[in-house]
Design an enzyme around this catalytic site. Structure first.
Site, short mmCIF file in Angstrom:
data_model
loop_
_atom_site.label_atom_id
_atom_site.label_comp_id
_atom_site.label_asym_id
_atom_site.label_seq_id
_atom_site.Cartn_x
_atom_site.Cartn_y
_atom_site.Cartn_z
N GLU A 66 16.37 9.07 -11.11
CA GLU A 66 15.32 8.62 -12.25
C GLU A 66 14.11 9.50 -12.29
OE1 GLU A 66 14.30 4.30 -11.49
OE2 GLU A 66 16.13 4.16 -10.52
N CYS B 53 17.04 7.47 0.11
CA CYS B 53 16.06 7.98 1.00
C CYS B 53 16.39 7.49 2.52
CB CYS B 53 14.58 7.30 0.47
SG CYS B 53 12.99 8.02 1.35
N SER C 200 3.79 13.65 -2.63
CA SER C 200 3.71 12.32 -1.70
C SER C 200 4.52 12.25 -0.64
CB SER C 200 3.74 11.02 -2.78
OG SER C 200 3.48 9.86 -2.18
N SER D 198 1.53 8.46 2.28
CA SER D 198 1.73 6.98 2.17
C SER D 198 1.72 6.19 3.46
CB SER D 198 3.25 6.58 1.71
OG SER D 198 3.29 7.14 0.43
N LEU D 199 0.25 5.69 3.85
CA LEU D 199 0.04 5.05 4.92
C LEU D 199 0.32 3.85 4.99
CD1 LEU D 199 -1.36 6.22 7.58
CD2 LEU D 199 -3.60 5.44 6.75
N1 SAH Z 1 8.64 9.49 0.03
C1 SAH Z 1 7.34 9.49 -0.66
C2 SAH Z 1 7.46 9.39 -2.12
C3 SAH Z 1 7.79 7.77 -2.39
S1 SAH Z 1 7.36 7.05 -3.87
C4 SAH Z 1 6.14 8.71 0.06
O1 SAH Z 1 6.67 7.92 1.09
O2 SAH Z 1 5.43 8.99 -0.33
C5 SAH Z 1 5.57 7.18 -3.91
C6 SAH Z 1 4.89 6.23 -3.42
O3 SAH Z 1 5.22 4.69 -4.02
C7 SAH Z 1 4.76 5.85 -2.01
O4 SAH Z 1 3.58 5.63 -1.61
C8 SAH Z 1 5.91 4.58 -1.88
O5 SAH Z 1 5.42 4.05 -0.56
C9 SAH Z 1 5.42 3.70 -2.92
N2 SAH Z 1 6.24 2.54 -3.05
C10 SAH Z 1 7.55 2.47 -2.81
N3 SAH Z 1 7.97 1.26 -3.46
C11 SAH Z 1 7.06 0.63 -4.06
C12 SAH Z 1 7.04 -0.39 -4.53
N4 SAH Z 1 8.02 -1.29 -4.65
N5 SAH Z 1 5.77 -0.83 -5.19
C13 SAH Z 1 4.68 0.02 -5.04
N6 SAH Z 1 4.73 1.00 -4.53
C14 SAH Z 1 5.93 1.48 -3.82
#
Ligand code: SAH
Length: 361
Positions: free
Chosen positions: A108, A128, A209, A232-233
């Site tokens: 997507e 992932c 990210s 992404s903490l």
């Molecule tokens: N693998 C990368 C990119 C992921 S998507 C990462 O971990 O940063 C980007 C952001 O969306 C990340 O911070 C991820 O944790 C967040 N995310 C994932 N699922 C989510 C959800 N259901 N609601 C809100 N944010 C979400």
């Protein structure tokens, strides 16, 4: 979770068709192909202009190329390797594409519109491996990395959705997958996105990210481009983070902050920390205070993300008052914080959801 190196991911697979994606051909490769087919080298620049500047939807549209060249190109190439299988437009005009790859797998990508800011959000992997418990993308694990062409295709398909008075200004690598686990393909695609004869988007307008892979963060700093880094903490201590972001038990928050600090020192780019608020889990005032203690004194910015509902998952958004309270605690402690605006809510624009829905069916 497995104890394999989180930076290792299955490679992109070779195309299952005889034709290669034209959008992923380098200038060098194009030059070689043209000379093999007895066409002048300058045709490469024309073809490139059709792909990146003139937004061609097909090789046939490239009308300043001789018909014979177009025919030969059509024998060896498709403009894109994937097929568009679903296209949604939200009330706020956020657009989401579901693209089927040559091997039938789906990814997507999303276009978001704001006043004078047009941002695309792209995927870097099919699935992932990180296993974050609230995320739709990783529920079924990782299938494979995307190729450079498959990453570019998303951006090019979305720029073709822009109106004549709109233009691409920003790119976020926040779709499906862990970008630092597929860095060579991503960086290859980004070179075309930055190039003057590509899309001309500066690295300063690109945000990558990551779940927080220290070695990957250092590799990104080595590239020497001023990319924005978002980490992404999602939790202010290892005990909680191990539960929410399972890959953390191999890494730990301390090592991530150290790598992110180094990233800031080497690139001068302020690091953003993403924090998805999950009701009754990581959203309490004590979590905000602990997060503030961790980040104050660092040149950091916290982006609070309201949880996007995922049908099959038990987590929920704590709501605006709780989110505001969390943000205020951070700000009072001197840590910059903003709440992410929700875009495309009526089409489930959060990445991973459409693909998941189709996988379920
Ligand atoms: N693998 C990368 C990119 C992921 S998507 C990462 O971990 O940063 C980007 C952001 O969306 C990340 O911070 C991820 O944790 C967040 N995310 C994932 N699922 C989510 C959800 N259901 N609601 C809100 N944010 C979400």
């Amino acid at each position: 979770m497995t104890s394999t190196d989180p930076l290792d991911a299955p490679p992109a697979q070779p195309a299952l068709t005889d034709r290669a994606p034209l959008c992923g051909i380098s200038t060098q490769e194009m030059g070689n192909w043209l000379s093999r087919h007895d066409h002048p080298a300058y045709r490469a620049a024309q073809i490139r202009k059709w792909i990146f500047g003139r937004q061609a939807e097909s090789i046939n549209e490239m009308t300043d190329l001789p018909a014979s060249l177009r025919e030969q190109l059509g024998n060896d190439f498709d403009l894109f390797s994937g097929q568009l299988v679903r296209h949604q437009v939200a009330r706020d005009r956020t657009e989401k594409l579901l693209v089927e790859l040559v091997d039938g797998r789906q990814i997507e990508c999303v276009l978001m519109r704001e006043t004078s800011r047009w941002t695309v959000c792209i995927s870097t992997q099919v699935g992932c491996a990180m296993g974050c418990v609230f995320c739709a993308s990783g529920l079924l694990g990782l299938d494979r990395n995307l190729s450079r062409a498959e990453i570019l295709e998303q951006v090019l398909r979305l720029t073709r959705r822009l109106e004549p008075d709109e233009r691409l200004t920003n790119l976020v690598v926040m779709g499906i997958g862990e970008p630092l686990a597929n860095l060579p393909a991503l960086l290859g695609a980004l070179e075309d996105i930055h190039a003057e004869n590509g899309l001309g988007i500066s690295p300063r307008r690109v945000t990558i990210s990551t779940v927080g892979l220290p070695r990957g963060i250092r590799q990104l700093a080595d590239v020497g481009r001023p990319y924005n880094l978002a980490v992404s903490l999602h939790a202010p201590n290892d005990e909680l983070r191990n539960r929410l972001v399972p890959v953390n038990d191999q890494i730990g928050i301390h090592a991530i902050l150290e790598a992110a600090d180094e990233y800031f020192q080497r690139t001068g780019r302020r690091v953003t920390y993403e924090y998805v608020l999950l009701a009754e889990t990581n959203d309490q005032p004590r979590h905000a205070r602990q997060l503030a203690a961790l980040l104050s004194g660092r040149n950091a910015h916290v982006n609070l993300i309201p949880m996007n509902n995922v049908d099959v998952l038990p987590w929920s958004d704590p709501g605006d008052p709780q989110t505001q309270r969390f943000s205020t605690i951070l700000q009072k402690a001197g840590v910059a914080a903003t709440v992410r605006k929700r875009k495309g809510a009526d089409i489930d624009a959060a990445c991973g959801q459409l693909r998941l829905e189709n996988l379920k069916n």
